[in-house]
Design an enzyme around this catalytic site. Structure first.
Site, mmCIF file in Angstrom:
data_model
loop_
_atom_site.group_PDB
_atom_site.id
_atom_site.type_symbol
_atom_site.label_atom_id
_atom_site.label_comp_id
_atom_site.label_asym_id
_atom_site.label_seq_id
_atom_site.Cartn_x
_atom_site.Cartn_y
_atom_site.Cartn_z
ATOM 1 C CD GLU A 37 -4.961 -2.075 -0.743
ATOM 2 O OE1 GLU A 37 -3.735 -2.137 -0.528
ATOM 3 O OE2 GLU A 37 -5.519 -1.133 -1.330
ATOM 4 N NE ARG A 263 7.593 -7.123 -2.094
ATOM 5 C CZ ARG A 263 6.318 -6.837 -1.938
ATOM 6 N NH1 ARG A 263 5.909 -6.124 -0.906
ATOM 7 N NH2 ARG A 263 5.426 -7.244 -2.816
ATOM 8 C CE LYS A 273 -2.350 -6.916 -3.591
ATOM 9 N NZ LYS A 273 -3.221 -6.820 -2.419
HETATM 10 P P1 ATP Z 1 1.104 -5.856 -3.635
HETATM 11 O O1 ATP Z 1 2.207 -4.959 -3.987
HETATM 12 O O2 ATP Z 1 1.106 -7.094 -4.463
HETATM 13 O O3 ATP Z 1 -0.231 -5.172 -3.611
HETATM 14 P P2 ATP Z 1 0.900 -5.772 -0.846
HETATM 15 O O4 ATP Z 1 1.887 -5.989 0.218
HETATM 16 O O5 ATP Z 1 0.388 -4.385 -1.011
HETATM 17 O O6 ATP Z 1 1.459 -6.344 -2.174
HETATM 18 P P3 ATP Z 1 -1.319 -6.892 0.516
HETATM 19 O O7 ATP Z 1 -2.598 -7.369 -0.045
HETATM 20 O O8 ATP Z 1 -1.342 -5.679 1.338
HETATM 21 O O9 ATP Z 1 -0.339 -6.715 -0.694
HETATM 22 O O10 ATP Z 1 -0.565 -8.069 1.270
HETATM 23 C C1 ATP Z 1 -1.157 -8.937 2.203
HETATM 24 C C2 ATP Z 1 -0.062 -9.573 3.010
HETATM 25 O O11 ATP Z 1 0.818 -10.285 2.166
HETATM 26 C C3 ATP Z 1 0.753 -8.519 3.727
HETATM 27 O O12 ATP Z 1 0.952 -8.941 5.050
HETATM 28 C C4 ATP Z 1 2.040 -8.480 2.967
HETATM 29 O O13 ATP Z 1 3.103 -8.190 3.801
HETATM 30 C C5 ATP Z 1 2.147 -9.888 2.394
HETATM 31 N N1 ATP Z 1 2.898 -9.874 1.138
HETATM 32 C C6 ATP Z 1 2.580 -9.231 0.000
HETATM 33 N N2 ATP Z 1 3.529 -9.418 -0.941
HETATM 34 C C7 ATP Z 1 4.475 -10.213 -0.393
HETATM 35 C C8 ATP Z 1 5.712 -10.770 -0.858
HETATM 36 N N3 ATP Z 1 6.162 -10.549 -2.080
HETATM 37 N N4 ATP Z 1 6.410 -11.544 -0.003
HETATM 38 C C9 ATP Z 1 5.951 -11.798 1.234
HETATM 39 N N5 ATP Z 1 4.808 -11.303 1.731
HETATM 40 C C10 ATP Z 1 4.066 -10.515 0.935
HETATM 41 MG MG MG Z 2 -0.768 -3.344 0.399
#
Ligand code: ATP
Ligand code: MG
Length: 559
Positions: A37, A263, A273
């Site tokens: 995202e 994660r 983020k």
């Molecule tokens: P954040 O909380 O940092 O916004 P998010 O999962 O909402 O994390 P996205 O941009 O939606 O962030 O993530 C893109 C991809 O990265 C998704 O497939 C998500 O599962 C993966 N991802 C994000 N954070 C992690 C993590 N800590 N470990 C493994 N994969 C992750």
């Molecule tokens: Mg997300």
């Protein structure tokens, strides 16, 4: 030892699933995607997902798409989009075909929503967001049906069209899938699939004032792109039911499958983020690429190499067990890589002047030495270092008096200057506070770079020639948080380490380093690995960021 990057991702439960799918003919190829995202910069957690998704595509000769999950126009930004593209490429991966966006599919998503409405499987709800929450129930209690749940197909079509045309204010209407308000899985209790948002979208502008929700968008986007294995993190385990339900009830043929892994959580760092954004907004750090952050851009500025991050992701593996990885695991990957590849150089962080009083006399004359940049890699070349009457050594490398364990310079005994003479400290001068400010020494004649009979110095210390050294700023870093799990703290801002950055304004380095370029890494002998800061770069005046200490110690990061 160099990091041997093994070609393949080590076996894990996902490769087992893929192997079985291929063997049993459920698919004949592998298609993955990385779906960030664009609401912030990528962090080390994303690196895990990137290495897995792009790595699987590489290992199975398949494809991996980069897809921006841009369904929330309020939080998204072009700056983030550009940074994400850069970071994925920097990590060494390339996506298949054009960059995709969930927003590329807005028209089709709208059409699939109509399909659900037409089958009586979606309805326009006019409960407020608070009421929807209240009606949803809890883990212990089932939810209640909305009074708008049983509207006719025709009415739902009209109202959904009215939503699309801007006829409802935000929060006044939404489209919900009609599933089961008593489901043990809360995500199946008539989830909202479209909401009203009067916001300009980075790509679709003002075309839409309704935006599809993640659970509805993601599975359909995967199906449209022909993704075979859609990997996400464990929080989405329950949502897999919704993922499958949506695809089951619309006319699309493709059947991607969702798999969940744990994660990555890393000690002393944040992988959210939203929280990272707060640190940036409050000015607690120097932007998303602050070297103390474990964002990809922060790690790059800190001196991490793409290979070291890929190796880290390989070592942590892919499982379903939640755990927290120690920072030392990440640090050892970059240390191994830089040990094998970074040129050596001499830098004195806390300079103390030493005057070699017999300089210029018989046997103490040579002033230039050609030394290799790396002990094991002649191909990394060599450089000239100089010595003359005045040099700098580190304050910590001189004591007036010390016991036998102290293998550096002390009054009356000898030490080897790295690549150069053996010297003996003769006397020292102090300031009014009693601090040593100058050391007088004598060099052993003809000892430059060679052994001399009857002189057996116990230690080797590094030095810099005063006459032609460069004065530079060196930035030392320690952990940004005082707690190993800042994300779990009630207020993570309260556990920020106020001493996480230490600036040394007047370190001295050998002259060749004045020409170092942004992003170049060095091993400062006996100090650690340092990288030229790419943000505050002025030609001829590089700043050096500490990447990691030479060895893992309690005080690894600083001092
Ligand atoms: P954040 O909380 O940092 O916004 P998010 O999962 O909402 O994390 P996205 O941009 O939606 O962030 O993530 C893109 C991809 O990265 C998704 O497939 C998500 O599962 C993966 N991802 C994000 N954070 C992690 C993590 N800590 N470990 C493994 N994969 C992750
Ligand atoms: Mg997300």
């Amino acid at each position: 030892m160099a990091i041997e990057e093994k070609e393949r991702i080590p076996r894990n439960f996902i490769t087992d699933i893929i192997d079985a799918d291929l063997k049993e003919g459920r698919t004949d190829h592998v298609a993955t995607r990385f779906p960030p995202e664009p609401n912030g910069y990528l962090h080390i957690g994303h690196a895990k997902s990137i290495c897995l998704n792009f790595g699987l595509a590489r290992d199975y000769h398949g494809t991996c798409n980069l897809r921006f999950d841009d369904t929330n126009p309020v939080k998204e930004d072009m700056e983030y989009i550009k940074s994400i593209e850069r970071d994925v490429r920097w990590l060494g991966f390339e996506w298949q075909g054009p960059i995709r966006h969930s927003s590329d599919y807005f028209d089709r998503l709208y059409g699939y929503a109509l399909e659900l409405i037409d089958q009586g499987l979606a309805y326009v709800d006019e409960l407020s967001p608070d009421e929807i929450r209240e009606y949803r129930g809890t883990l212990k209690e089932p939810g209640r049906n909305s009074p708008y749940r049983d509207r006719s197909v025709a009415e739902n079509r009209d109202l959904f069209e009215k939503m699309r045309a801007g006829g409802f204010a935000e929060g006044k209407a939404c489209l919900r899938a009609k599933i089961d308000m008593a489901s043990p899985f809360i995500c199946m209790r008539d989830p909202v699939i479209y909401r009203v948002r009067f916001a300009e979208h980075a790509l679709t502008g003002n075309k839409w004032c309704i935006y599809p929700m993640y659970d509805f968008t993601h599975c359909i986007s995967d199906a449209i792109e022909g993704i075979t294995h859609s990997i996400c993190t464990l929080e989405f385990q329950d949502n897999r039911r919704l993922y499958d339900w949506v695809l089951e009830h619309i006319s699309i043929k493709a059947r991607p499958h969702q798999y969940e892994m744990s994660r990555l959580n890393l000690e002393y760092s944040l992988t959210s983020k939203r929280k990272l954004n707060l640190l940036v907004e409050k000015g607690i750090v120097d932007g998303w690429d602050d070297p103390r952050l474990t964002t990809i851009s922060g790690l790059r500025r800190r001196g991490y190499t793409p290979a070291s991050i890929r190796e880290f992701c390989r070592r942590i593996g892919v499982t379903k067990q939640e755990n927290t990885v120690e920072m030392s695991a990440l640090e050892s990957c970059v240390r191994e890589d830089l040990n094998a590849n970074a040129p050596r150089a001499m830098a004195v962080l806390h300079p103390l002047k030493v005057v070699i009083d017999n300089f210029g006399q018989e046997g103490v004359k040579e002033s230039e030495f050609c030394v290799p940049n790396h002990p094991d890699h002649p191909e990394l070349g060599s450089r000239v270092i100089t010595i003359s009457k005045e040099i700098y050594i580190d304050e910590a490398d001189f004591r007036e008096d010390a016991n036998k364990q102290y293998k550096r310079l002390k009054l009356g005994s000898e030490v080897r200057l790295r690549h150069s003479y053996i010297i003996k400290a003769v006397s020292c001068e102090k300031d009014a506070q009693g601090k040593v400010v100058l050391v007088h020494a004598e060099a052993v004649p003809n000892s430059a770079g060679t052994n001399v009979e009857n002189h057996k110095p116990k230690g080797v210390i590094h030095f810099v020639n005063a006459a032609d050294c460069a004065r530079v700023q060196v930035n030392l870093f320690s952990y940004l948080f005082t707690e190993p799990n800042p994300g779990a703290a009630e207020d993570f801002l309260a556990v920020v380490n106020p001493e996480s950055k230490q600036v040394i304004a007047d370190a001295v380095v050998e002259k060749s380093l004045a020409q170092a370029q942004p992003g170049q890494s060095f091993q400062f002998e006996r100090e650690g690995y340092f990288c030229v800061d790419s943000k505050n770069f002025e030609p001829g005046k590089p700043q050096f960021n500490l990447t990691v200490a030479l060895r893992e110690t309690k005080k690894t990061q600083a001092n």
